[in-house]
Design a protein around this motif. Structure first.
Motif, PDB file in Angstrom:
ATOM      1  N   PRO A 225       0.821  -1.213   0.000  1.00 15.33           N
ATOM      2  CA  PRO A 225       0.000   0.000   0.000  1.00 15.33           C
ATOM      3  C   PRO A 225       0.859   1.269   0.000  1.00 15.33           C
ATOM      4  O   PRO A 225       1.823   1.372   0.763  1.00 15.33           O
ATOM      5  CB  PRO A 225      -0.797  -0.123   1.300  1.00 15.33           C
TER       6      PRO A 225
ATOM      7  N   PRO B 168      -0.038   5.095   0.331  1.00 18.52           N
ATOM      8  CA  PRO B 168      -1.081   6.118   0.507  1.00 18.52           C
ATOM      9  C   PRO B 168      -0.948   7.252  -0.495  1.00 18.52           C
ATOM     10  O   PRO B 168       0.153   7.757  -0.749  1.00 18.52           O
ATOM     11  CB  PRO B 168      -0.836   6.617   1.943  1.00 18.52           C
TER      12      PRO B 168
ATOM     13  N   LYS C 259      -4.287   2.865  -7.125  1.00 15.67           N
ATOM     14  CA  LYS C 259      -4.011   1.423  -7.106  1.00 15.67           C
ATOM     15  C   LYS C 259      -4.869   0.716  -8.142  1.00 15.67           C
ATOM     16  O   LYS C 259      -5.913   1.194  -8.594  1.00 15.67           O
ATOM     17  CB  LYS C 259      -4.252   0.854  -5.713  1.00 15.67           C
TER      18      LYS C 259
ATOM     19  N   GLU D 179      -0.198   1.570  -8.559  1.00 16.54           N
ATOM     20  CA  GLU D 179       0.336   0.543  -7.673  1.00 16.54           C
ATOM     21  C   GLU D 179      -0.523  -0.700  -7.919  1.00 16.54           C
ATOM     22  O   GLU D 179      -1.698  -0.745  -7.545  1.00 16.54           O
ATOM     23  CB  GLU D 179       0.250   0.977  -6.212  1.00 16.54           C
TER      24      GLU D 179
ATOM     25  N   GLU E 264      -4.530  -2.439   6.824  1.00 20.27           N
ATOM     26  CA  GLU E 264      -4.017  -1.510   5.817  1.00 20.27           C
ATOM     27  C   GLU E 264      -4.201  -2.064   4.402  1.00 20.27           C
ATOM     28  O   GLU E 264      -4.585  -1.352   3.483  1.00 20.27           O
ATOM     29  CB  GLU E 264      -2.536  -1.223   6.081  1.00 20.27           C
TER      30      GLU E 264
ATOM     31  N   ASP F 115      -7.904  -2.042   3.374  1.00 22.49           N
ATOM     32  CA  ASP F 115      -8.346  -0.661   3.175  1.00 22.49           C
ATOM     33  C   ASP F 115      -7.843  -0.096   1.852  1.00 22.49           C
ATOM     34  O   ASP F 115      -8.542   0.666   1.185  1.00 22.49           O
ATOM     35  CB  ASP F 115      -7.849   0.203   4.341  1.00 22.49           C
ATOM     36  N   TYR F 116      -6.634  -0.490   1.455  1.00 25.97           N
ATOM     37  CA  TYR F 116      -6.012   0.065   0.242  1.00 25.97           C
ATOM     38  C   TYR F 116      -6.468  -0.662  -1.026  1.00 25.97           C
ATOM     39  O   TYR F 116      -6.790  -0.032  -2.039  1.00 25.97           O
ATOM     40  CB  TYR F 116      -4.495  -0.010   0.366  1.00 25.97           C
ATOM     41  N   TYR F 117      -6.489  -2.002  -0.976  1.00 21.37           N
ATOM     42  CA  TYR F 117      -6.716  -2.780  -2.199  1.00 21.37           C
ATOM     43  C   TYR F 117      -8.174  -3.139  -2.463  1.00 21.37           C
ATOM     44  O   TYR F 117      -8.529  -3.539  -3.570  1.00 21.37           O
ATOM     45  CB  TYR F 117      -5.896  -4.073  -2.161  1.00 21.37           C
TER      46      TYR F 117
END
Length: 877
Positions: A31, A33, A37, A75, A470, A473-475
């Protein structure tokens, strides 16, 4: 000094780059920020599986999008993994045990599961190594297995949660019983095949034996489980039987004659034997009429203790004996041939037995509503869109999901029963006094872990802990799911339901349903049918890039892919073309590094402006096709640009330029080499190995970096010039026209000729004069004259192209008679073409139905053809 080999050794180079990507951890993701992504979870292949063409197509598609997005600066996280494949793995391990004369019962459950894990470690995962061979740019550090400890915990948590919500229950229902794997399978794990059978007509005598009710059935062996005979309430033929009782053959017990609207009056005799324990429709009739449901078959398809003298016989043997007995008792009326569809297990190919069994189910109706809404409102997009209709039909008629399987390999159901009082205990973890409890022996359907895949691979546990995750939440949600349409219900719909239930969010944004692969005649590929090629063998024979390119090139959105080995030459020839172009440029630049090249000193001409415009036009097309999931259009537009525009035209003209100005060759090459490197970037998503190899050969200083991580150039609309492209198309037409005249007249390539071009358009004359040198060199001409035409007495061959007339002098090279015959043939063809156009334009039906634009287009064709015909007559005269 780097060497650029004459031929591309794909097997050696592919191994090199697989190792390079792996060692450098090129595709690992974390991840970041603030950074855009792009995440994808791989449809987990079975641990028992091997790479077939469906896998190659699907994983190539995913790889294209991951590489494309990575080169756009995203990303990218592509998560790999494997499914534990409950039935398939257990069947394999049981077969291994059978070789030593043992069954799973001989070794016991605990030892058998150990053997399954051992098999998985020693033999499973072959397909993961094959995915590496394919060049899949997945993040192997995030590889998951559906029986991993973390994923197993998630499965148990979800089961317990649904159980406590009242959405999981245990009940007796008719299931699809696989007598080979000895487990229930879902509706989505069976297929139907046509079978020639018999329809048997049997007498069911009234209690007083004064008359009989004729019943037609394909399954006389199940009559021991009959608890009624049903007729349609509107069938007047059987009014005198209604509400009476008939004698069940052999058992001599009375069963009622009932009325139910489900009975098809047209089938057989219109009287239906009702066997609630062995037919889904009969079970539902039995529920409506409160009938008993005795089971008369064992789980391995033999007749049980409820069948008297027939106990222990298998179905076919019992059927034959029963028919003999019915005949002896004068209860068999007749036998007819009958063709019908029979349910077959997709995994074991065993004929499915409808079987009344106590199973665990999930109530699906309430879970389906949010999943319907997110597809309806466009939060999730289907490509092609036609599958939305299929999805909605299934969701609107959804049935409860049978999630229990009578297997040992899998997620054992987290339910325990108290040994003393039968109390039920459901929790993520076992009771604290396990010695007093026994766990439910069944395992969960493999798809029960798969429907949680987009959540579980990113470490989701439950709603309480998700905010601390994390990765999740990101992917999450992921951006793309590429899969086959045959698992739209098994997997796609259920993942959407799970995502909406546990995250209140969609699990993915786009769903791409890839093509079904068939042989060249349209039959689905199968080892059994002998129309199946080994995918790995083709990769080793033609190269992985060649197979990847070919598969996508042949796969239109929403239609089947027709494939045979010969088609792989499409990709192989394209890779060879790209290689040869790179080798020419490499040798021409005399080992100068690409980083030293620049185009500031080189004045651009029409050809340079044209190829740059075409490049940006192609890049814009490519991006649009990928955004619209038109993958075969993506490969076709690249194939056309690279093969036709860049290699066949630009490089050939480049050779002329270098030949004319050897001292300035370095500057002339700069633009071509830089453009070629940009082309490698465009092609890298679909053919990663050869593009990585060439990119490194072009500049040896790149030995520590990968093309995969280079930023893809952006479309520059200011560089796209339609006027320039139109002008160059004119030059191409002239060159092609002259070349065709030479070929049609049998003129040897080495023989120089003289050409005259007649045009009334001064702008076009100027264009030809400005590019005269290229035309002469590419067509091997002595002279190219646009200011005059050949003398009437001279021999010449000619053709008409748009606003041009091209005259090729045949003085000393060809006979006039051959040219005359050629013109006459062209006139005949044009007359036939005009005749077709005239018929169409005089057809009132066409004129009334066709749009105004189409009619005008046909009229324009007629006008152009008429004008060309007049010119041909003049030329002949």
């Amino acid at each position: 000094m780097t060497d650029f080999p004459k031929t591309y050794d794909f097997n050696e180079r592919e191994l090199k780059w697989r190792k390079f990507w792996d060692e450098k951890k090129i595709y690992e993701s974390k991840p970041v920020p603030g950074k855009k992504k792009f995440s994808v979870v791989i449809p987990p292949p079975n641990v028992t599986g091997i790479l077939h063409f469906g896998h190659i197509l699907n994983n190539t598609i995913q790889d294209i999008y991951c590489r494309w997005k990575r080169m756009q600066g995203y990303e990218v996280c592509w998560v790999p993994g494997m499914d534990h494949a409950g039935i398939a793995t257990q069947v394999v391990v049981e077969k291994d045990l059978a070789k030593s004369g043992k069954t799973k019962y001989d070794v016991g459950r605990e030892k058998f599961i150990e053997l399954c894990w051992k098999w998985k470690e020693n033999n499973g995962g072959v397909i993961q190594q094959q995915l590496k061979k394919l060049g899949a740019s997945v993040d192997w550090s995030k590889e998951r297995f559906t029986l991993d400890e973390g994923l197993s915990l998630v499965v148990r948590r979800v089961f317990v949660d649904l159980f406590r919500k009242g959405l999981i229950y245990r009940g007796k229902r008719i299931v699809n019983w696989d007598p080979v794997s000895q487990t229930a399978v879902s509706d989505d794990e069976i297929f139907y095949q046509e079978q020639s059978d018999k329809l048997y007509y049997i007498k069911y005598l009234l209690a007083d034996k004064s008359d009989y009710l004729p019943v037609a059935t394909t399954r006389p062996e199940t009559l021991f489980g009959d608890t009624a005979v049903a007729v349609n309430p509107n069938d007047k033929r059987y009014n005198h039987f209604k509400n009476k009782e008939v004698i069940l053959p052999f058992l001599n017990k009375l069963i009622p004659v009932i009325t139910d609207s489900c009975v098809d009056i047209e089938f057989g005799t219109g009287a239906l034997k009702i066997t609630p324990a062995h037919d889904l429709n009969d079970f539902e009739v039995g529920e409506r009429h409160n009938l008993d449901a005795p089971i008369v078959l064992t789980k391995n398809s033999k007749l049980n203790e409820n069948t008297g003298e027939f106990e222990g016989m298998d179905i076919l043997e019992a059927r034959q004996r029963i028919l003999e007995k019915l005949k002896e008792q004068d209860l068999l009326i007749k036998v007819e041939d009958y063709v019908h569809n029979v349910a077959v297990s997709d995994r074991t190919k065993a004929v499915i037995e409808p079987y009344l069994s106590e199973q665990w189910f999930v109530k699906m109706k309430d879970l389906s509503y949010p999943a319907i809404d997110v597809v309806k409102n466009g939060s999730i997009r289907f490509f092609p869109e036609k599958y939305k209709k299929v999805y909605f039909h299934w969701m609107d008629n959804i049935r409860d999901w049978c999630i229990s399987r009578q297997l040992w390999w899998g997620h054992q159901i987290p339910i325990w029963y108290n040994k003393k009082n039968g109390e039920m205990y459901c929790d993520v973890y076992p009771p604290k006094d396990p010695e007093n409890w026994v766990q439910d022996e069944d395992v969960l359907d493999t798809w029960f872990s798969s429907w949680l895949w987009p959540l579980s691979v990113f470490g989701w546990m439950d709603a309480e802990n998700e905010d601390k995750n994390e990765m999740l939440d990101y992917y999450y949600p992921t951006d793309l799911l590429s899969t086959g349409p045959e698992i739209i219900f098994l997997w796609v719909a259920r993942m959407i339901m799970a995502g909406m239930e546990y995250k209140k969010e969609i699990p993915f944004r786009d769903v791409y349903f890839h093509s079904t692969i068939r042989d060249i005649s349209g039959v689905k590929m199968s080892k059994t049918l002998g129309n199946y090629s080994d995918a790995i063998e083709l990769m080793e024979k033609y190269g992985t890039d060649a197979l990847r390119f070919t598969m996508v090139y042949l796969a239109p959105l929403g239609n089947d892919l027709l494939f045979n080995e010969e088609k792989t030459q499409i990709g192989r020839n394209f890779v060879t073309k790209l290689w040869n172009a790179g080798r020419f440029l490499f040798l021409s630049k005399n080992n100068q590094p690409v980083s030293n090249l620049n185009t500031t000193n080189e004045k651009s001409d029409l050809t340079d402006q044209w190829i740059v415009s075409r490049y940006h036009s192609t890049l814009m097309q490519m991006n649009r096709y990928l955004e619209e999931y038109r993958l075969n259009d993506y490969t076709k537009c690249l194939h056309s640009f690279v093969w036709d525009d860049f290699c066949d035209w630009y490089i050939e003209i480049l050779k002329v330029k270098i030949s004319n100005d050897q001292k300035n060759a370095y500057n002339i090459l700069s633009r071509a080499v830089i453009l070629y490197e940009n082309i490698l970037q465009l092609l890298h998503p679909v053919i990663p190995f050869v593009t990585e190899e060439i990119w490194h050969l072009m500049d040896e200083s790149r030995n520590e970096v990968s093309l995969s991580l280079q930023r893809l150039s952006s479309v520059s609309k200011s560089e796209i010039d339609e006027n320039v492209e139109t002008k160059f198309e004119t030059i191409k037409e002239v060159i092609t026209g002259i070349r065709n005249l030479r070929i049609n007249n049998g003129i040897q390539p080495a023989k120089k000729c003289n050409v005259y071009i007649k045009s009334e358009d001064e702008e076009y004359k100027t264009l030809i004069i400005e590019n005269e040198e290229f035309i002469k060199r590419l067509c091997n001409l002595n002279t190219l004259n646009v200011k005059s035409t050949p003398e009437k007495d001279t021999q010449f061959s000619s053709t008409v192209i748009n606003r041009y007339e091209i005259f090729l002098s045949l003085e000393g090279v060809l006979d006039l008679e051959k040219q005359s015959e050629m013109i006459k043939k062209e006139i005949d063809n044009l007359k036939n073409y005009l005749n077709t156009l005239n018929k169409k334009l005089s057809n009132e039906n066409f004129l009334n139905k066709a749009s105004k634009e189409i009619v005008e287009k046909e009229k324009q064709k007629k006008e152009e053809a008429t004008e060309k015909l007049e010119k041909l007559h003049k030329l002949l005269n």
